[in-house]
Scaffold this active site. Structure first.
Site, mmCIF file in Angstrom:
data_model
loop_
_atom_site.group_PDB
_atom_site.id
_atom_site.type_symbol
_atom_site.label_atom_id
_atom_site.label_comp_id
_atom_site.label_asym_id
_atom_site.label_seq_id
_atom_site.Cartn_x
_atom_site.Cartn_y
_atom_site.Cartn_z
ATOM 1 N N LYS A 116 10.917 -80.146 -44.700
ATOM 2 C CA LYS A 116 11.883 -79.753 -45.739
ATOM 3 C C LYS A 116 11.332 -79.987 -47.134
ATOM 4 O O LYS A 116 11.584 -79.204 -48.040
ATOM 5 C CB LYS A 116 13.202 -80.511 -45.570
ATOM 6 C CG LYS A 116 14.003 -79.995 -44.399
ATOM 7 C CD LYS A 116 15.457 -80.400 -44.499
ATOM 8 C CE LYS A 116 16.265 -79.749 -43.377
ATOM 9 N NZ LYS A 116 17.612 -80.255 -43.262
ATOM 10 N N LYS A 203 12.067 -72.092 -36.363
ATOM 11 C CA LYS A 203 13.410 -72.369 -35.846
ATOM 12 C C LYS A 203 14.451 -71.469 -36.512
ATOM 13 O O LYS A 203 14.334 -71.184 -37.704
ATOM 14 C CB LYS A 203 13.716 -73.836 -36.191
ATOM 15 C CG LYS A 203 14.672 -74.542 -35.297
ATOM 16 C CD LYS A 203 14.847 -75.977 -35.766
ATOM 17 C CE LYS A 203 15.411 -76.043 -37.157
ATOM 18 N NZ LYS A 203 15.745 -77.358 -37.661
ATOM 19 N N LYS A 206 20.029 -72.178 -40.791
ATOM 20 C CA LYS A 206 21.062 -71.766 -41.756
ATOM 21 C C LYS A 206 20.432 -71.441 -43.101
ATOM 22 O O LYS A 206 20.958 -70.656 -43.868
ATOM 23 C CB LYS A 206 22.039 -72.922 -42.037
ATOM 24 C CG LYS A 206 22.830 -73.450 -40.885
ATOM 25 C CD LYS A 206 23.770 -74.550 -41.415
ATOM 26 C CE LYS A 206 24.198 -75.486 -40.328
ATOM 27 N NZ LYS A 206 23.654 -76.839 -40.435
#
Ligand code: TYM
Length: 339
Positions: A116, A203, A206
């Site tokens: 991230k 993956k 969202k």
């Protein structure tokens, strides 16, 4: 005291964007299963969401959406506790105490933080870095033993166990007096890691900027058909053996999704479509996805418009969560010697 509760389930979903079939297959569908067997607590983890900037106007809507998705998927608020993390201040309180137990070296190993933060490591929030300590707090605050999650959360469960163990050691609460139980992840064998429809190595998420990478709870049938039709594959024929899937991430992903929605084993799906056209497989895939997601979507949309009902559920859930967590946070403080 609270250790007499043997099997308690805790899990959470971040209100940080549109929920998708990865969240559903990897986690929420499993929540629906376990609520009948265990004392189950399902949290909407808004404090986790703000580790990355969230528009305050939209965050409230996203919280309501997760509540709607939980109930639309089949979580029964009379059986399970559904609540919003920030409404129970003890999550943040325990997280602080656990910040003092957890080690920097442990956090430095977290692959999700590395992914991230990327190259932006110096500029991301401190909250993102200590995120796993807050997640440990969520679970340990209820003495939960079982945590249904997707595969991506495995490492966060490992650090939760390390933190629990260190707390027990540091404060002489091991063996028969063990204070925090060491929680186990519950990860489903199929679709625990649903991948992007556009890239089988990434993956489904969202936060991906392209909606074409995921099938969302609110997607109408024709949009689901469009997304599956455009889903990336390779030029080879449908696979004839399971071992082929290792080298073919995109078709592997679609077969896993088919298997999870249809309940058929991976081998069965391979046998069924061997020698058939990709378009035939994709068309049947649309059917199994729509068959399950359409009624969920109807209910999801209906519930989203009934904010009064959802807020009542969340308020009642907050009261239940408080009743469960109050004695534990009080005992933690007393063990640590606070207050
Ligand atoms: P979050 O909000 O990213 O995702 C919610 C749940 O969905 C699963 N999931 C997936 N499963 C399969 N394939 C995918 N592509 C996929 N994407 C997401 C996640 O594994 C998760 O189970 N850290 C957690 C939230 C959390 C939590 C907790 C979970 C906070 N505190 C305590 C359990 C217990 C997260 O970011 O989930």
């Amino acid at each position: 005291m609270t250790n007499e509760i043997k099997e308690r389930v805790f899990s959470g979903v971040q209100p940080s964007g549109s929920l998708h079939i990865g969240n559903y297959l990897g986690a929420i569908k499993n929540f629906v299963e376990v609520q009948n067997k265990f004392d189950s607590i399902f949290c909407i983890v808004d404090l986790h969401a703000i580790t990355v900037w969230q528009d305050p106007e939209i965050l409230g809507e996203n919280i309501i959406e997760v509540a709607a998705a939980y109930i639309a998927s089949g979580i029964d608020p009379d059986k399970a506790t559904i609540f919003v993390q920030s409404q129970i201040p003890a999550h943040a309180e325990l997280a602080w105490i656990l910040n003092c137990v957890s080690r920097i070296g442990w956090l430095n190993r977290m692959t999700q933080f590395k992914e991230k933060a990327g190259k932006n490591r110096e500029k991301v929030s401190v909250g993102l870095y200590v995120y796993p300590n807050l997640m440990a707090s969520d679970i340990l605050l209820y003495h939960a033993n079982l945590v249904p999650v997707g595969d991506d959360q495995k490492q966060h469960l490992e650090i939760t166990r390390d933190i629990a163990q260190k707390f027990n050691n540091d404060f002489g609460r091991v063996n028969e007096n063990e204070f925090f139980p060491l929680p186990e992840p519950m990860i489903l064998p199929v679709a625990s890691r649903v991948m992007s429809l556009r890239d089988g190595e990434k993956k489904m998420s969202k936060s991906d900027s392209s909606e074409m990478t995921r099938i969302e709870f609110s997607d109408e049938n024709d949009l689901i058909v469009k997304k599956i039709a455009k889903a990336k594959t390779d030029p080879l024929p449908m696979p004839s053996a399971i071992k082929e899937l290792n080298e073919r991430p995109e078709i592997n992903n679609l077969i896993n999704i088919y298997s999870a929605f249809s309940g058929e084993k991976i081998e069965e799906v391979i046998n069924k479509f061997e020698g058939k056209k990709l378009s035939e497989f994709k068309s049947d895939l649309c059917d199994v996805v729509i068959n399950e997601m359409e009624p969920i979507r109807f209910r999801f949309k209906e519930l989203k418009n009934d904010k009064t009902y959802l807020k009542k559920i969340l308020h009642d859930g907050m009261l239940k969560a408080k009743e469960k967590s109050d004695p534990i946070i009080n005992e933690v403080k007393s063990i640590v010697g606070l207050g």
